[in-house]
Design a protein around this motif. Structure first.
Motif, PDB file in Angstrom:
ATOM      1  N   TYR A  58       0.875  -1.153  -0.003  1.00 25.22           N
ATOM      2  CA  TYR A  58       0.262  -0.067   0.041  1.00 25.22           C
ATOM      3  C   TYR A  58       1.094   1.402  -0.010  1.00 25.22           C
ATOM      4  O   TYR A  58       1.773   1.348   0.625  1.00 25.22           O
ATOM      5  N   TYR A  59       0.265   2.401  -0.596  1.00 21.50           N
ATOM      6  CA  TYR A  59       1.064   3.732  -0.552  1.00 21.50           C
ATOM      7  C   TYR A  59      -0.025   4.616  -0.109  1.00 21.50           C
ATOM      8  O   TYR A  59      -1.266   4.354  -0.617  1.00 21.50           O
ATOM      9  N   ASN A  60       0.294   5.781   0.609  1.00 21.12           N
ATOM     10  CA  ASN A  60      -0.311   6.762   1.022  1.00 21.12           C
ATOM     11  C   ASN A  60      -0.174   7.912   0.101  1.00 21.12           C
ATOM     12  O   ASN A  60       0.845   8.302  -0.455  1.00 21.12           O
ATOM     13  N   THR A  61      -1.320   8.704  -0.072  1.00 26.82           N
ATOM     14  CA  THR A  61      -1.203   9.893  -0.748  1.00 26.82           C
ATOM     15  C   THR A  61      -1.783  11.256  -0.134  1.00 26.82           C
ATOM     16  O   THR A  61      -2.524  11.122   0.569  1.00 26.82           O
ATOM     17  N   TYR A  62      -1.027  12.181  -0.082  1.00 25.73           N
ATOM     18  CA  TYR A  62      -0.878  13.562   0.706  1.00 25.73           C
ATOM     19  C   TYR A  62      -1.259  14.741  -0.332  1.00 25.73           C
ATOM     20  O   TYR A  62      -0.333  14.789  -1.426  1.00 25.73           O
ATOM     21  N   ASP A  63      -2.135  15.418   0.123  1.00 28.90           N
ATOM     22  CA  ASP A  63      -2.074  16.997  -0.357  1.00 28.90           C
ATOM     23  C   ASP A  63      -1.142  17.741   0.174  1.00 28.90           C
ATOM     24  O   ASP A  63      -1.600  18.425   0.974  1.00 28.90           O
ATOM     25  N   VAL A  64      -0.098  18.126  -0.599  1.00 26.23           N
ATOM     26  CA  VAL A  64       0.806  18.756   0.162  1.00 26.23           C
ATOM     27  C   VAL A  64       0.933  20.331  -0.389  1.00 26.23           C
ATOM     28  O   VAL A  64       1.942  21.093  -0.428  1.00 26.23           O
ATOM     29  N   THR A  65      -0.270  20.665  -1.174  1.00 22.98           N
ATOM     30  CA  THR A  65       0.066  22.191  -1.698  1.00 22.98           C
ATOM     31  C   THR A  65       0.322  23.144  -0.779  1.00 22.98           C
ATOM     32  O   THR A  65       0.972  24.233  -1.223  1.00 22.98           O
ATOM     33  N   ASP A  66      -0.491  23.258   0.277  1.00 17.75           N
ATOM     34  CA  ASP A  66      -0.197  24.424   1.231  1.00 17.75           C
ATOM     35  C   ASP A  66       1.245  24.146   1.750  1.00 17.75           C
ATOM     36  O   ASP A  66       1.834  25.343   2.334  1.00 17.75           O
ATOM     37  N   LEU A  67       2.212  23.210   1.596  1.00 20.77           N
ATOM     38  CA  LEU A  67       3.466  23.036   2.010  1.00 20.77           C
ATOM     39  C   LEU A  67       4.476  23.620   0.927  1.00 20.77           C
ATOM     40  O   LEU A  67       5.409  23.753   1.304  1.00 20.77           O
ATOM     41  N   LEU A  68       4.050  23.534  -0.221  1.00 20.04           N
ATOM     42  CA  LEU A  68       4.603  24.008  -1.290  1.00 20.04           C
ATOM     43  C   LEU A  68       5.036  25.267  -1.326  1.00 20.04           C
ATOM     44  O   LEU A  68       4.156  26.230  -0.980  1.00 20.04           O
ATOM     45  N   GLN A  69       6.339  25.850  -1.626  1.00 24.39           N
ATOM     46  CA  GLN A  69       6.681  27.113  -1.896  1.00 24.39           C
ATOM     47  C   GLN A  69       7.722  27.252  -3.031  1.00 24.39           C
ATOM     48  O   GLN A  69       8.222  26.664  -3.440  1.00 24.39           O
ATOM     49  N   GLU A  70       7.424  28.806  -3.426  1.00 24.71           N
ATOM     50  CA  GLU A  70       8.331  29.214  -4.549  1.00 24.71           C
ATOM     51  C   GLU A  70       9.681  29.087  -4.112  1.00 24.71           C
ATOM     52  O   GLU A  70      10.365  29.553  -3.214  1.00 24.71           O
ATOM     53  N   GLY A  71      10.699  28.641  -5.147  1.00 20.91           N
ATOM     54  CA  GLY A  71      12.100  28.376  -4.893  1.00 20.91           C
ATOM     55  C   GLY A  71      12.303  27.097  -4.316  1.00 20.91           C
ATOM     56  O   GLY A  71      11.836  26.101  -4.660  1.00 20.91           O
ATOM     57  N   SER A  72      13.377  27.169  -3.290  1.00 20.16           N
ATOM     58  CA  SER A  72      13.880  25.935  -2.760  1.00 20.16           C
ATOM     59  C   SER A  72      12.685  25.063  -2.058  1.00 20.16           C
ATOM     60  O   SER A  72      12.163  25.645  -1.123  1.00 20.16           O
ATOM     61  N   ASN A  73      12.627  23.872  -1.936  1.00 23.93           N
ATOM     62  CA  ASN A  73      11.636  23.151  -1.110  1.00 23.93           C
ATOM     63  C   ASN A  73      12.662  21.722  -0.840  1.00 23.93           C
ATOM     64  O   ASN A  73      13.346  21.140  -1.469  1.00 23.93           O
ATOM     65  N   ALA A  74      12.055  21.285   0.421  1.00 23.41           N
ATOM     66  CA  ALA A  74      12.788  19.950   1.022  1.00 23.41           C
ATOM     67  C   ALA A  74      11.816  19.004   1.312  1.00 23.41           C
ATOM     68  O   ALA A  74      10.902  19.083   1.817  1.00 23.41           O
ATOM     69  N   LEU A  75      12.281  17.526   0.893  1.00 25.81           N
ATOM     70  CA  LEU A  75      11.704  16.537   1.373  1.00 25.81           C
ATOM     71  C   LEU A  75      12.485  15.595   2.094  1.00 25.81           C
ATOM     72  O   LEU A  75      13.657  15.569   1.864  1.00 25.81           O
ATOM     73  N   GLY A  76      11.731  15.017   3.182  1.00 26.25           N
ATOM     74  CA  GLY A  76      12.814  14.087   3.900  1.00 26.25           C
ATOM     75  C   GLY A  76      11.707  13.092   4.554  1.00 26.25           C
ATOM     76  O   GLY A  76      10.742  13.098   4.886  1.00 26.25           O
ATOM     77  N   ALA A  77      12.558  11.914   5.047  1.00 30.95           N
ATOM     78  CA  ALA A  77      11.691  10.813   5.661  1.00 30.95           C
ATOM     79  C   ALA A  77      12.666  10.273   6.721  1.00 30.95           C
ATOM     80  O   ALA A  77      13.824  10.006   6.757  1.00 30.95           O
ATOM     81  N   ILE A  78      12.076   9.865   7.996  1.00 26.95           N
ATOM     82  CA  ILE A  78      12.859   9.110   8.859  1.00 26.95           C
ATOM     83  C   ILE A  78      11.949   7.742   8.918  1.00 26.95           C
ATOM     84  O   ILE A  78      10.740   7.452   8.908  1.00 26.95           O
ATOM     85  N   ASN A  79      12.943   6.775   8.446  1.00 27.72           N
ATOM     86  CA  ASN A  79      12.567   5.244   8.205  1.00 27.72           C
ATOM     87  C   ASN A  79      12.985   4.349   9.144  1.00 27.72           C
ATOM     88  O   ASN A  79      14.097   4.479   9.626  1.00 27.72           O
ATOM     89  N   TYR A  80      12.070   3.531   9.408  1.00 30.01           N
ATOM     90  CA  TYR A  80      12.515   2.344  10.859  1.00 30.01           C
ATOM     91  C   TYR A  80      11.692   1.110  10.434  1.00 30.01           C
ATOM     92  O   TYR A  80      10.523   0.997  10.063  1.00 30.01           O
TER      93      TYR A  80
END
Length: 387
Positions: A61-83
């Motif tokens: 399974y995969y999850n889908t998220y609406d991240v429109t409000d987190l997006l910004q002009e210019g530089s953006n960063a994605l990250g995950a902590i996995n265990y």
């Protein structure tokens, strides 16, 4: 021992005004041995969500998220902590949908793997082999060291030059087909403590007021770097200032957190079931403002149901049942998130019927029912008697 790993990517958006919607899809594996989530996803310094759900038959399974409000002009960063304890694979994709009807995949961790970096979190989370789970699953204690935690790692501009390239694990699907998770995503919610009592000598006794599934959140300014001991439990004694951290379920909820000097936020990424907390050797004053619970559950509508009567006991029973459904709505209806974290037909039936009384949302019931169709348990299997 299992390791926790952080992954990070920075990307550019130069046409922000043209974007109608930003959609992030995420999965990872394997959630099976720990019976808890693998990834904790962040974007531009904000928590996005966690997952995935337990495997289906030949289904990841995969999850889908609406991240429109987190997006910004210019530089953006994605990250995950996995265990996780096996397979150790992660995949995410960010798609931008534009106002002119077109779309673009701006991030895909498989396609863009050379641009991602990773950090082994073994020392940060102190994976020393301590199990806070039971005989049914293994979950490593989170002995978090704030002195080693890379604060700002999930924000644009973070210096990750000392981090490592990610490892190509090949196709994440393998024998599984990627399938969208059909119930609501699980989120984290800060929970105010009902009681935070200073017992002296750096000892604090905390009552969250109600049991939660999740972790603890501290936002403190410590005068020194110092290790504290965090005990969590379902049972506690306020007068004695104690908690039963070696629980009747078999869990042993004891963790060691190392505060750094100065301001910091330190919190669990894993999942425990508790109400009471005892903290020892704490060098900073704790209050209801800087120590909170961190509950993990699906969104819940408080206003879709109500009940009141002249019988106070009946009112309390209703409130307890309603809160139980809210607090235990994770990726799958299970017997409990403490002892087994297993789905059983009888437990799911009770949760289903109860949830219909409080909220007009059947998606988790449906998912749990479909899961049990291919993961039946011993009480529901056919039995034959010998002659």
């Amino acid at each position: 021992f299992p390791t926790r790993r952080s992954s990070d990517l920075e990307f550019q958006v130069d046409n922000y005004d043209a974007v109608e919607k930003a959609v992030l899809s995420v999965t990872a594996k394997s959630p099976e041995k720990t019976r808890q989530y693998v990834y904790n996803m962040y974007m531009n310094g904000e928590f996005v969500g966690l997952g995935p759900a337990r495997f289906g038959t030949n289904t990841l399974y995969y999850n889908t998220y609406d991240v429109t409000d987190l997006l910004q002009e210019g530089s953006n960063a994605l990250g995950a902590i996995n265990y996780t304890q096996d397979e150790k694979a992660f995949l995410c994709q960010l798609t931008l949908f534009y106002k002119d009807g077109s779309s673009e995949v701006v991030v895909n961790s498989g396609r863009d793997k050379e641009e991602w970096t990773s950090l082994d979190g073994t020392n940060i989370f102190g994976d020393d082999g301590t199990n806070i789970g039971t005989g049914y699953f293994f979950a490593a204690a989170e002995n978090i060291n704030a002195n080693l935690f890379p604060y700002g790692w999930d924000e644009p501009g973070f210096d990750d030059t000392s981090w490592n390239p990610v490892v190509d694990r090949g196709a994440i699907v393998g024998s599984y087909s990627l399938t969208p998770y059909s119930a609501d995503n699980v989120q984290r919610y800060l929970v105010d403590a009902a009681v935070v009592e200073n017992k002296g000598d750096g000892v604090y006794w905390i009552d969250l007021g109600k049991e939660i599934v999740g972790g603890l959140h501290l936002d403190v300014d410590s005068p020194v770097a110092q290790q504290i001991t965090v005990y969590s439990a379902e049972e506690g004694n306020r007068e004695a200032g104690t908690v039963q951290w070696q629980m009747n379920t078999g869990n042993k909820y004891r963790e060691y957190w190392t505060l750094k000097e100065g301001q910091q936020t330190i919190e669990n990424i894993g999942m425990k079931t508790f109400r009471y907390v005892r903290i020892e050797n704490c060098p900073v004053e704790l209050t209801t403002e800087n120590v909170k619970g961190l509950a993990m559950h699906q969104a819940f509508s408080e206003d879709e149901s109500s009940f009141t009567s002249s019988n106070e006991t009946l009112n309390e029973i209703y409130d307890m049942m309603k809160y139980t459904i809210k607090a235990t709505n994770q990726d799958l209806m299970v017997d409990s998130q403490s002892r087994e974290r297993g789905a059983y037909e009888g437990d799911v039936l009770i949760n289903m019927l109860s949830s219909y009384s409080f909220e007009d949302d059947y998606t988790l019931s449906r998912f749990s029912f479909e899961y049990l169709n291919t993961h039946s348990t011993w009480p529901a299997r056919p039995w034959t008697m010998g002659g």
